[in-house]
Design a protein around this motif. Sequence first.
Motif, mmCIF file in Angstrom:
data_model
loop_
_atom_site.group_PDB
_atom_site.id
_atom_site.type_symbol
_atom_site.label_atom_id
_atom_site.label_comp_id
_atom_site.label_asym_id
_atom_site.label_seq_id
_atom_site.Cartn_x
_atom_site.Cartn_y
_atom_site.Cartn_z
ATOM 1 N N THR A 183 0.840 -1.196 0.000
ATOM 2 C CA THR A 183 0.000 0.000 0.000
ATOM 3 C C THR A 183 0.872 1.242 0.000
ATOM 4 O OG1 THR A 183 -1.857 1.120 1.055
ATOM 5 C CG2 THR A 183 -0.223 0.171 2.525
ATOM 6 N N GLY B 244 -7.090 0.051 9.107
ATOM 7 C CA GLY B 244 -8.085 0.414 8.099
ATOM 8 C C GLY B 244 -8.190 1.892 7.812
ATOM 9 N N THR C 214 -9.549 -7.276 5.105
ATOM 10 C CA THR C 214 -8.865 -6.346 4.201
ATOM 11 C C THR C 214 -9.774 -5.194 3.770
ATOM 12 O OG1 THR C 214 -7.806 -8.341 3.384
ATOM 13 C CG2 THR C 214 -7.300 -6.302 2.230
ATOM 14 N N ASN C 215 -11.073 -5.490 3.549
ATOM 15 C CA ASN C 215 -11.964 -4.438 3.067
ATOM 16 C C ASN C 215 -13.002 -4.004 4.106
ATOM 17 O OD1 ASN C 215 -10.760 -4.322 0.458
ATOM 18 N ND2 ASN C 215 -11.757 -6.288 0.026
ATOM 19 N N TRP D 119 -3.539 -1.946 -1.131
ATOM 20 C CA TRP D 119 -3.514 -2.029 -2.595
ATOM 21 C C TRP D 119 -3.600 -3.485 -3.029
ATOM 22 C CZ3 TRP D 119 0.857 1.878 -4.361
ATOM 23 C CH2 TRP D 119 0.448 3.176 -4.000
ATOM 24 N N SER D 120 -2.868 -4.323 -2.343
ATOM 25 C CA SER D 120 -2.949 -5.756 -2.620
ATOM 26 C C SER D 120 -2.531 -6.498 -1.364
ATOM 27 C CB SER D 120 -2.048 -6.132 -3.805
ATOM 28 O OG SER D 120 -0.704 -5.913 -3.457
ATOM 29 N N PRO E 79 -6.500 2.201 2.717
ATOM 30 C CA PRO E 79 -6.827 0.918 2.100
ATOM 31 C C PRO E 79 -5.579 0.154 1.655
ATOM 32 C CG PRO E 79 -7.253 2.706 0.560
ATOM 33 C CD PRO E 79 -6.801 3.347 1.839
ATOM 34 N N ARG F 298 -3.561 -9.424 1.815
ATOM 35 C CA ARG F 298 -4.715 -9.659 2.692
ATOM 36 C C ARG F 298 -4.353 -9.398 4.143
ATOM 37 N NH1 ARG F 298 -7.803 -15.051 2.242
ATOM 38 N NH2 ARG F 298 -5.773 -15.943 2.790
#
Lengths: 238, 284
Positions: free
Chosen positions: A13, A53, A70-71, A58-59, A56, A61
């Motif tokens: 990120t 959090g 992750t989300n 980028w890739s 965010p 987990r």
Amino acid sequence: MADVILQVEKLSTGYGEVQILWEVSIQAKRGQLTTIIGSNGSGKTTLLRAITGIIPAWSGRIIFNGEDITNVPAYKRADMGLIMVPEGRMLFPEMTVYENLEMGAYNKRARQKIKESLEFVLHLFPRLKERLNQKAGTMSGGEQQMVALGRGLMGCPELLILDEPSLGLAPKLVLDVFDVVKKLREEGITMLLVEQNVHLSLMLTDWAYVMAEGRVVMEGSGEELEKSDEVRKAYLGI
Amino acid sequence: MDAWVSAILSGVLLGLAYGLAAIGLNLIWGVMKVINLSHGAFIALGMFAAYFVFHSFGISPFVSVILILALGVVVGMLAYFVALHRVISAPELSTLLSTYSLSLIIIGLGTFVFTTNPRAIDVGLGSIKLFGAYIPASKVLTGLYSLIFTAALYVFLFKTWTGKAIRAVSMNMTAAQFMGVNTTFILSLSFGIGIALAMVAGALIASVFPFTILSGGIYELKSFVICVLGGLGSPLGALAGGLLLGLLENVLTLKMPVGYVPFIEFLILVVILLVKPSGLLGKE
């Protein structure tokens, strides 16, 4: 074998176009103290921001307590027991100490246990007892750090993240902070510690990661790392 | 003598209502760091809401004000997501422009639908004798209601989880997020409450003075003067500022033409900005 509470897998990120973290993988085990050390700009704070959090991923987990978060938005992570004691304390200055502690128990899980948590926190920091009605912003740095730690504990953490808790404190108070960390570890509270005070953290920690330039460059038990030549040269100045 | 008593009482009662509108402006600033240039438009909307409920259903503004409060929260929250959510972390100029355009839209549509003919709500409650002076009952109720709404807001902000979360967000948004506060919800709710207070103040004032869709502007300016008097970010200061402004307005007009009042108000604004920019009760 202690089970894994937090698993960060190949996390990348950054901010805007600038990539800060490059496939960082770490894990924290239940009941243990895990430490991340590294110099300024090595990506420690960014890693914590991604774990909590605030920014965010980028890739990669982030798995917490067996769930992929992750989300998941930041505020829901607190509900799950991922509690952050931020760098610079970030107290609510116009609130009283009591209100600050109360806000610590804002998340759904913590609200039901607010009385027990308060008892625990005041037992740990007896000095806060007489200060409950004082505005947090009017306290000294050391006292504020106690409130910040207390506020984190009020959240019934499954994992308590401590971001540079000794930063900017007088040497005597630094020792106090590490004393508290030691006590909490004995209480069985799972912690993820980010620290610049490498020597004191490595003495206490179960497992440590060394970060440099946005990557994990080394890991091992506190003892191992303290003996390692690279760590000694880079961070201990020996 | 009676003229003085009446002027002072009117000043206090209306001042409380001005204070209520200003507290809305203050809350929005305190939590969101947004200067709400649509405050006056929403004050006017509150006036018209009270007017239509009164003329269509015969319900007094002192009853419908509860409905208007609820309506205000909903409308304000919607307005947040339409006009502010995407620019909330942008520089202040963006939110200024955004709330200003909201104001233009409301007043533009309002002028088209309602025209600018003056309207009035005659509640027909007569007058009450207080300390030897006759004061319209609607004015007394306006002051009383404003005081109740202010007190209710305080209880809400200091005694409920949601209220405390609003205060926490105003002090440190990131930290509040770490505590598990849904900051988007809190920001929209704060805007909703701020707008609701503006609309409620409008509905109450509409029972005292005649108004048009353009009247909100005058009260918005009063809100700004009050916030400067009391210090932005200090709700109690806003109430005190409201009282001061209400008193000035009513007592001064005993000795000078009404037309001078805005001049005096803005003179105060300029003087305070020069001498003590944080407000009379503000910090630092």
